[in-house]
Design a protein around this motif. Structure first.
Motif, mmCIF file in Angstrom:
data_model
loop_
_atom_site.group_PDB
_atom_site.id
_atom_site.type_symbol
_atom_site.label_atom_id
_atom_site.label_comp_id
_atom_site.label_asym_id
_atom_site.label_seq_id
_atom_site.Cartn_x
_atom_site.Cartn_y
_atom_site.Cartn_z
ATOM 1 N N PHE A 1 0.870 -1.251 -0.050
ATOM 2 C CA PHE A 1 -0.010 -0.145 -0.004
ATOM 3 C C PHE A 1 0.818 1.156 -0.032
ATOM 4 C CE2 PHE A 1 -2.219 -3.159 2.787
ATOM 5 C CZ PHE A 1 -3.374 -3.553 1.891
ATOM 6 N N SER A 2 0.210 2.516 -0.112
ATOM 7 C CA SER A 2 0.925 3.693 -0.071
ATOM 8 C C SER A 2 1.466 4.137 1.384
ATOM 9 C CB SER A 2 0.247 4.611 -0.664
ATOM 10 O OG SER A 2 -1.133 4.916 0.448
ATOM 11 N N ASP A 3 2.578 4.954 1.445
ATOM 12 C CA ASP A 3 2.929 5.169 2.675
ATOM 13 C C ASP A 3 1.754 5.597 3.548
ATOM 14 O OD1 ASP A 3 5.241 4.693 1.904
ATOM 15 O OD2 ASP A 3 6.125 6.432 1.633
ATOM 16 N N GLU A 4 0.996 6.326 3.113
ATOM 17 C CA GLU A 4 -0.280 6.898 3.941
ATOM 18 C C GLU A 4 -1.246 5.755 4.383
ATOM 19 O OE1 GLU A 4 -4.192 9.880 3.401
ATOM 20 O OE2 GLU A 4 -3.317 9.042 1.561
ATOM 21 N N LYS A 5 -1.427 4.771 3.769
ATOM 22 C CA LYS A 5 -2.220 3.571 4.110
ATOM 23 C C LYS A 5 -1.531 2.747 4.871
ATOM 24 C CE LYS A 5 -5.194 3.500 -0.338
ATOM 25 N NZ LYS A 5 -5.344 2.804 -1.321
ATOM 26 N N SER B 1 -11.905 -2.860 -1.107
ATOM 27 C CA SER B 1 -12.551 -1.486 -1.043
ATOM 28 C C SER B 1 -12.497 -1.369 0.704
ATOM 29 C CB SER B 1 -13.919 -1.396 -1.449
ATOM 30 O OG SER B 1 -14.901 -2.162 -0.872
ATOM 31 N N GLY B 2 -12.157 -2.321 1.273
ATOM 32 C CA GLY B 2 -12.392 -2.197 2.716
ATOM 33 C C GLY B 2 -11.480 -1.064 3.623
ATOM 34 N N LEU B 3 -10.248 -1.211 2.934
ATOM 35 C CA LEU B 3 -9.341 -0.086 3.405
ATOM 36 C C LEU B 3 -9.749 1.260 3.240
ATOM 37 C CD1 LEU B 3 -6.685 0.676 5.055
ATOM 38 C CD2 LEU B 3 -5.389 0.144 2.713
ATOM 39 N N GLU B 4 -10.359 1.544 2.002
ATOM 40 C CA GLU B 4 -10.718 2.907 1.933
ATOM 41 C C GLU B 4 -11.717 3.458 2.625
ATOM 42 O OE1 GLU B 4 -9.475 5.038 -0.115
ATOM 43 O OE2 GLU B 4 -8.002 3.901 -1.180
ATOM 44 N N LYS B 5 -12.767 2.349 2.867
ATOM 45 C CA LYS B 5 -14.014 2.580 3.932
ATOM 46 C C LYS B 5 -13.528 2.761 5.321
ATOM 47 C CE LYS B 5 -17.134 -0.319 1.110
ATOM 48 N NZ LYS B 5 -18.109 -1.490 1.035
ATOM 49 N N LEU B 6 -12.193 2.015 5.605
ATOM 50 C CA LEU B 6 -11.811 2.424 6.951
ATOM 51 C C LEU B 6 -11.401 3.529 7.116
ATOM 52 C CD1 LEU B 6 -10.244 -0.914 7.667
ATOM 53 C CD2 LEU B 6 -12.306 -0.304 8.874
ATOM 54 N N MET B 7 -10.684 4.164 6.072
ATOM 55 C CA MET B 7 -9.664 5.435 6.038
ATOM 56 C C MET B 7 -10.969 6.426 6.086
ATOM 57 S SD MET B 7 -6.249 4.639 3.893
ATOM 58 C CE MET B 7 -5.759 6.325 4.520
ATOM 59 N N ASN B 8 -12.073 6.162 5.572
ATOM 60 C CA ASN B 8 -13.180 7.159 5.382
ATOM 61 C C ASN B 8 -14.055 7.176 6.655
ATOM 62 O OD1 ASN B 8 -12.379 8.344 2.846
ATOM 63 N ND2 ASN B 8 -13.301 6.487 1.811
ATOM 64 N N ASN B 9 -13.654 6.438 7.608
ATOM 65 C CA ASN B 9 -14.509 6.688 8.893
ATOM 66 C C ASN B 9 -15.521 5.893 9.065
ATOM 67 O OD1 ASN B 9 -12.275 8.274 10.356
ATOM 68 N ND2 ASN B 9 -13.183 10.324 9.243
#
Length: 218
Positions: free
Chosen positions: A171-175, A203-211
């Protein structure tokens, strides 16, 4: 049900080739996290400790493995007891054969010592991997099959080859930074169960990062 019983040796009684190795008889200088499993189709996975080689209590080095790791058959952990003295002309270990040769028995300070071998959480180690003394493997890393790991691996990095080399980041450094703070492996059973879809989907990581994490159990 919120998942398998973490305290059982075989989490699925129908699959005797996979066991939770934290439930094996405890061994000095070995620490294994919950839900970490060893899979072996050639011999009983209960023989996991056979894969830890040259591990002598008097040296004091530890093998530490985190939670939720997946370890495939053929794993070999080479510990510090395998090291030979390297500051002389020869590396031959005369002393272990005795008969007068023991006069050159090295002190512990004269032997190479690489420290503890530490495997993080949620690490996937493929078949027939060898991990050398003192290696540190970060959370979420993947080690490809038939690799020999001679240097430390960062979190969420993929390594492979002999010697194992960096292939790419997952993943990216941010993730990666987000995941290291998230530490999902420390959630309780119910929280993991309620977020399984997010933990296992693309898509789960994006959802987690989007609170959109299930926060009902906070």
């Amino acid at each position: 049900m919120l998942g398998p019983n973490k305290d059982k040796l075989y989490p699925n009684e129908n699959i005797k080739t996979v066991c939770y190795i934290s439930n094996l008889t405890k061994r000095s200088n070995v620490e294994i996290g919950e839900y970490t499993y060893y899979s072996d189709n050639k011999k009983s996975p209960e023989k996991f400790y056979d894969s830890i080689e040259h591990h002598y209590e008097f040296l004091g080095d530890k093998l530490v493995i985190g939670k939720f790791c997946a370890i495939a058959e053929g794993i070999r952990f080479i510990m510090n007891g395998a090291n030979h003295r390297m500051d002389g002309i020869t590396t031959y270990p005369f002393n272990i054969f005795g008969s007068g040769w023991e006069k050159v028995t090295p002190t512990l300070e004269q032997l190479p010592f690489k420290g503890d071998t530490v495997i993080g959480n949620d690490v996937w180690i493929g078949q027939n991997v060898t991990i050398m003394p003192g290696v540190k493997i970060g959370d979420g890393a993947i080690i490809a099959s038939n690799s020999t790991v001679v240097k430390s691996v960062g979190p969420y990095e993929i390594y492979g080859g002999n010697p194992a080399k960096f292939i790419k980041k997952r993943f990216s450094d941010e993730k990666v930074e987000f995941l290291l703070k998230l530490q999902w492996w420390n959630w309780d059973e119910e929280k993991i169960f309620n977020n399984l879809e997010k933990l296992t989907s693309e898509s789960g990581l994006e959802k987690l990062m989007n609170n959109t994490l299930d926060t009902s159990l906070k």
